[in-house]
Design a protein around this motif. Structure first.
Motif, PDB file in Angstrom:
ATOM      1  N   THR A   1       0.879  -1.163   0.000  1.00  0.00           N
ATOM      2  CA  THR A   1       0.000   0.000   0.000  1.00  0.00           C
ATOM      3  C   THR A   1       0.913   1.208   0.000  1.00  0.00           C
ATOM      4  OG1 THR A   1      -1.672  -1.190   1.268  1.00  0.00           O
ATOM      5  CG2 THR A   1      -1.810   1.230   1.263  1.00  0.00           C
ATOM      6  N   ARG A   2       0.744   2.108  -0.989  1.00  0.00           N
ATOM      7  CA  ARG A   2       1.674   3.228  -1.082  1.00  0.00           C
ATOM      8  C   ARG A   2       1.032   4.454  -1.700  1.00  0.00           C
ATOM      9  NH1 ARG A   2       6.012   2.058  -5.863  1.00  0.00           N
ATOM     10  NH2 ARG A   2       4.527   1.748  -7.553  1.00  0.00           N
ATOM     11  N   PHE A   3       1.646   5.587  -1.384  1.00  0.00           N
ATOM     12  CA  PHE A   3       1.243   6.847  -1.985  1.00  0.00           C
ATOM     13  C   PHE A   3       2.451   7.762  -2.069  1.00  0.00           C
ATOM     14  CE2 PHE A   3       0.287   7.314   2.556  1.00  0.00           C
ATOM     15  CZ  PHE A   3       0.922   8.505   2.866  1.00  0.00           C
TER      16      PHE A   3
ATOM     17  N   ARG B   1       9.724  14.613  -4.619  1.00  0.00           N
ATOM     18  CA  ARG B   1       8.803  13.489  -4.527  1.00  0.00           C
ATOM     19  C   ARG B   1       9.201  12.586  -3.357  1.00  0.00           C
ATOM     20  NH1 ARG B   1       8.103   8.732  -9.034  1.00  0.00           N
ATOM     21  NH2 ARG B   1       5.937   8.249  -8.576  1.00  0.00           N
ATOM     22  N   LEU B   2       8.207  12.179  -2.559  1.00  0.00           N
ATOM     23  CA  LEU B   2       8.410  11.270  -1.441  1.00  0.00           C
ATOM     24  C   LEU B   2       7.403  10.129  -1.554  1.00  0.00           C
ATOM     25  CD1 LEU B   2       8.533  13.870   1.488  1.00  0.00           C
ATOM     26  CD2 LEU B   2      10.467  13.012   0.147  1.00  0.00           C
ATOM     27  N   GLU B   3       7.848   8.913  -1.280  1.00  0.00           N
ATOM     28  CA  GLU B   3       6.954   7.759  -1.285  1.00  0.00           C
ATOM     29  C   GLU B   3       6.820   7.240   0.145  1.00  0.00           C
ATOM     30  OE1 GLU B   3       6.679   3.174  -3.019  1.00  0.00           O
ATOM     31  OE2 GLU B   3       8.178   4.545  -3.829  1.00  0.00           O
ATOM     32  N   PHE B   4       5.587   6.881   0.524  1.00  0.00           N
ATOM     33  CA  PHE B   4       5.317   6.265   1.817  1.00  0.00           C
ATOM     34  C   PHE B   4       4.629   4.939   1.540  1.00  0.00           C
ATOM     35  CE2 PHE B   4       5.470  10.826   2.412  1.00  0.00           C
ATOM     36  CZ  PHE B   4       6.371  10.920   3.456  1.00  0.00           C
ATOM     37  N   LEU B   5       5.116   3.868   2.161  1.00  0.00           N
ATOM     38  CA  LEU B   5       4.590   2.546   1.835  1.00  0.00           C
ATOM     39  C   LEU B   5       4.515   1.646   3.045  1.00  0.00           C
ATOM     40  CD1 LEU B   5       7.113   0.196   1.580  1.00  0.00           C
ATOM     41  CD2 LEU B   5       7.784   1.883  -0.111  1.00  0.00           C
ATOM     42  N   GLU B   6       3.635   0.648   2.918  1.00  0.00           N
ATOM     43  CA  GLU B   6       3.512  -0.407   3.923  1.00  0.00           C
ATOM     44  C   GLU B   6       3.297  -1.717   3.180  1.00  0.00           C
ATOM     45  OE1 GLU B   6       1.313  -1.185   8.180  1.00  0.00           O
ATOM     46  OE2 GLU B   6       0.301   0.097   6.737  1.00  0.00           O
ATOM     47  N   TRP B   7       4.123  -2.715   3.490  1.00  0.00           N
ATOM     48  CA  TRP B   7       4.013  -4.007   2.835  1.00  0.00           C
ATOM     49  C   TRP B   7       2.778  -4.742   3.357  1.00  0.00           C
ATOM     50  CZ3 TRP B   7       6.763  -4.694  -1.333  1.00  0.00           C
ATOM     51  CH2 TRP B   7       7.912  -3.941  -1.491  1.00  0.00           C
ATOM     52  N   ASN B   8       2.023  -5.321   2.435  1.00  0.00           N
ATOM     53  CA  ASN B   8       0.793  -6.061   2.800  1.00  0.00           C
ATOM     54  C   ASN B   8       1.126  -7.455   3.276  1.00  0.00           C
ATOM     55  OD1 ASN B   8      -0.621  -3.826   1.901  1.00  0.00           O
ATOM     56  ND2 ASN B   8      -0.885  -4.651  -0.143  1.00  0.00           N
TER      57      ASN B   8
END
Length: 122
Positions: A104-106, A115-122
């Protein structure tokens, strides 16, 4: 080979002159990263450093600054959707990316257009 890569120590992002107040507001007040002191000899260059988990994020002043529109750090976040809701409530535009099923990322832009990416592995 006798050397071994151990990981990433820090990520450096560029910002324009006199960026420190906006940098602190975004990275510390909004994102919740803790500011860490820069070594004394580097303070004259401007910029601000932050702790991000076991890594550091360095925001450095670049004279002919141009934001990184494609290149970006990816920050792994526990409860990334809560962070997204918090950022939206702060008026920050979020670009959700649903091209992968395993994460899940944005993406957002910092106050300088990086640009910055924030993510969480499902």
């Amino acid at each position: 080979m006798m050397h071994e890569f151990k990981g990433i120590d820090h990520v450096q992002l560029a910002a324009p002159k006199n960026c420190e107040d906006k940098t602190r507001h975004f990275y510390e007040d909004i994102l919740g990263m803790e500011e860490i002191p820069k070594p004394e000899k580097l303070r004259v260059r401007g910029g601000v450093w932050f702790q991000c988990g076991i890594h550091e994020v360095h925001i450095g002043v670049q004279e002919d600054f141009h934001p990184a529109k494609k290149a970006h750090p990816g920050f792994e976040v526990k409860n990334v959707l809560e962070l997204g809701a918090h950022l939206k409530a702060q008026g920050i535009e979020i670009k959700v990316d649903e091209t992968r099923n395993d994460v899940t990322r944005f993406f957002v832009n910092d106050p300088f257009g990086n640009r910055l990416e924030f993510l969480e592995w499902n």
